[in-house]
Design a protein around this motif. Sequence first.
Motif, mmCIF file in Angstrom:
data_model
loop_
_atom_site.group_PDB
_atom_site.id
_atom_site.type_symbol
_atom_site.label_atom_id
_atom_site.label_comp_id
_atom_site.label_asym_id
_atom_site.label_seq_id
_atom_site.Cartn_x
_atom_site.Cartn_y
_atom_site.Cartn_z
ATOM 1 N N SER A 105 8.643 -2.530 -2.483
ATOM 2 C CA SER A 105 8.897 -3.393 -1.345
ATOM 3 C C SER A 105 9.351 -2.547 -0.157
ATOM 4 O O SER A 105 10.226 -1.688 -0.319
ATOM 5 C CB SER A 105 9.975 -4.420 -1.702
ATOM 6 N N PRO A 106 8.773 -2.759 1.057
ATOM 7 C CA PRO A 106 7.668 -3.639 1.397
ATOM 8 C C PRO A 106 6.421 -3.342 0.555
ATOM 9 O O PRO A 106 6.242 -2.216 0.098
ATOM 10 C CB PRO A 106 7.424 -3.353 2.875
ATOM 11 N N PRO A 107 5.590 -4.354 0.303
ATOM 12 C CA PRO A 107 4.467 -4.191 -0.627
ATOM 13 C C PRO A 107 3.486 -3.130 -0.158
ATOM 14 O O PRO A 107 3.265 -2.942 1.040
ATOM 15 C CB PRO A 107 3.840 -5.580 -0.652
ATOM 16 N N THR A 133 12.819 1.525 7.950
ATOM 17 C CA THR A 133 12.612 0.502 6.930
ATOM 18 C C THR A 133 13.206 0.951 5.604
ATOM 19 O O THR A 133 13.090 2.122 5.225
ATOM 20 C CB THR A 133 11.105 0.217 6.742
ATOM 21 N N THR A 134 13.849 0.017 4.929
ATOM 22 C CA THR A 134 14.370 0.283 3.590
ATOM 23 C C THR A 134 13.282 0.000 2.567
ATOM 24 O O THR A 134 12.682 -1.078 2.563
ATOM 25 C CB THR A 134 15.592 -0.592 3.295
ATOM 26 N N TYR A 135 13.015 0.976 1.694
ATOM 27 C CA TYR A 135 12.027 0.834 0.624
ATOM 28 C C TYR A 135 12.742 0.733 -0.717
ATOM 29 O O TYR A 135 13.717 1.453 -0.974
ATOM 30 C CB TYR A 135 11.056 2.018 0.609
ATOM 31 N N PRO A 217 1.350 -9.813 5.200
ATOM 32 C CA PRO A 217 1.984 -9.454 3.923
ATOM 33 C C PRO A 217 3.492 -9.681 3.973
ATOM 34 O O PRO A 217 4.115 -9.651 5.040
ATOM 35 C CB PRO A 217 1.647 -7.967 3.763
ATOM 36 N N PHE A 218 4.087 -9.918 2.815
ATOM 37 C CA PHE A 218 5.518 -10.163 2.743
ATOM 38 C C PHE A 218 6.307 -8.991 3.317
ATOM 39 O O PHE A 218 5.891 -7.832 3.235
ATOM 40 C CB PHE A 218 5.958 -10.381 1.291
ATOM 41 N N ASP A 219 7.482 -9.312 3.856
ATOM 42 C CA ASP A 219 8.394 -8.275 4.341
ATOM 43 C C ASP A 219 9.142 -7.633 3.178
ATOM 44 O O ASP A 219 9.272 -6.414 3.107
ATOM 45 C CB ASP A 219 9.386 -8.886 5.335
ATOM 46 N N ARG A 220 9.655 -8.452 2.271
ATOM 47 C CA ARG A 220 10.299 -7.981 1.037
ATOM 48 C C ARG A 220 9.634 -8.704 -0.124
ATOM 49 O O ARG A 220 9.204 -9.858 0.018
ATOM 50 C CB ARG A 220 11.810 -8.263 1.015
#
Length: 750
Positions: A105-107, A133-135, A217-220
């Motif tokens: 995530s993110p995907p 961005t946090t992965y 696409p989803f954010d998380r």
Amino acid sequence: MCNFAAQKYTLIPKLMKRLIFLVIFTIAAYITVLTCMVSCANRGAGPDGGPYDETPPRIVGMTPPSQVAGGAMTKGKKKHPSTKFSLLFSELVTIENAAENVIVSPPQIEMPNIQAVGRRINVELLDSLKPNTTYTIDFSDAIKDNNEGNPLGHFTYIFSTGEVTDTMEMSGYVLNAEDLEPIAGILVGLHPCPEGIDVAANFDPLWMADTLFTTTPFDRVARTDASGYFSVKGVRDGRQYFAYALKDGDGDFAFSQRSEQIAFSPEVLKPSAFPDTRYDTLWIDSTRYDSIRVIPYTHYTPDNIMLLAFQEANQPRYMLKSDRTDFENFKIWFSAPSQHVPVIRGLNFDATNAFVEQRSIGNDTLVYWLRDTLLMQQDTLDFVYEYMVWDDSLQIHRLTEDTLQLTSRTPWKKRLEQRQKDEEKWQKQLERRHKRGDYTQEEPPTEFMKLTCSTSSSLAPNQNVLFTFDQPLDTIDLSGVHLELMQDSIGTPAPFLLDDVPNNILARQLMAEWRPEQKYRLTIDSTAIHTIYGLHNNKFTKEFTIDKLDKFGTLFITLTGLPELKPMSLGFEQVIAPAGVDTLASGEIVEIMDTTMVERLQDPAVIVQLLDRSGKVIYSVEAVKVSKTSVRGEFYYLKEGDYFVRCIVDANANGKWDPGVWSERRGPEDVFYMKESVNVRAGWDDNMDWDVAALPRHQQKPDALVKQKKNERGKVSAHERNIKRLEDRAKGPQNNSSGRGSMGVPGLKF
């Protein structure tokens, strides 16, 4: 002489040594053989290799992501290099089905490369990384040691491409909306609400205008486990989100296909956290515990998100196949239901009143019975078929036409040839009987229609008699149908009603006011029933008895805690206003008009059902309203036994459960289960109360009905094997009443 004596005294010690050696060797050999025999007779008594390893693998080192170390990203290249990192463990490890169990995530559009090599797990992210961005790489329980399969636990690797790392979490459950079955492996995603807008004040327009679910696409993102549980990590503190679930069919992390299973929560979710404690029990075995530890942890909320997944009713519709198995009819199958009834226009025949149509509830399976014998003799039918399909480009249902050519598998000529062979065979049999002087059967056997009655020798007082036929019916002469109440072998006519069966033209049901403990006789005269092909029934007689009332139980269930039952709008219709009396509900006189638009409202219903252990519906009733907040399900003439209880809040009162519609932001109809089964006793009237909201939805479905978890119960952990081992050792050796061991050694008992 002296020399001989010296030799004599020299030999004695040597002989003694050899003798002692032989005795010791013999005793040792006997003990060894005896030990082996005992071990073979009782394997549990010998060494067992010690307890199984329960310790999960431990991380002893890890490398930072190669492309984001220090918070920087590689730029200015046409193709972004992959991002790599590795995890080093204390023992050999394996990773189970990384493609399904590990979620990034993110995907990631391109599937990450994740491999276990010895004590190391190597991860390579092939997509470009977003700045600031946090992965999160959520391994769930996929990492296990190589020997006993002990999982590492819910492990997540987190890194950030910026200076701030988001560490908040949101969790909950995803269930199938129709039966509350946990859904394993479904995606759960978050989309952030617009910043700088008061979401609470502008919720309705924001929610209805949301297009992120279908376009972005989803954010998380996270994935559910076997119990339907999910935990989305790396959520930003202070941000508000919408939550969704998606059975992603094309890998784009967005709702792009109507066949995809979806869920959504019409609530604004804001993450938070507080310090909390939990208790961890250390067990000696399955019944005794060693100690209880108090463990502090950070409690993230919301942790009770409930997503109820469904597939929309308007699924992509297309023709699956068509087939003319027999000359009498042909069948056409569709992939999804539709309210539209297909239309036939004949090309080599006149289709006007040519068929008797047998349609399923959703018009997805249709059987066309040919009325005319001349048309049946036509081996090939050419016609234009007009039906409703799904248009992918326009994303709507539309009418289309196909030209079909259906040929009977059994040509009419072949059937005539077979009929002629049967007649010749009958004539030869007749001649042989005549030679023997047998003139008892001079006419060939009559071909009758097939009539089947489902009723057994006993019938419940509220049960109907069901008849099924092999061909559509033309006429029924009710004067040839007789129902008699039998008393001392004398029949008295009893009133009855022979009615149609909904959505089944090949069945009829006979209804009457049955008297308990009384015997009935049903007779159908020959030729009372005719099919459209001229066949009639043979004489039919059936006797049955109505069961005693004390063989059945009665159950009344009062339901509370239901969601507010609001009337559902079915749209508006134009009606003629009565001249001179056009008023509002309050009595206010309004302008007289020829027509007016009136909103059609439908009061909701509550369906209460009793299920067996397989989840099959046995009894179903519509609940009666008791008060503004409660309804009651009433069940009569129940067979003795255990039942599970489910209720459906039927918002549109159509008698069945309906899924939701995303375009209208309308969720599926609510379903609730009673956790414990209900025991119905013969001859008893039971009353019970059920608060449907007493338990959260993911705890309601009885364990006996949950199918998803049953797949996990076959897996036995190392801890469970150790408990079993300790219990077996505590029982000790088992005595053998024969007094002999399994190896046949006298006096040994095992």
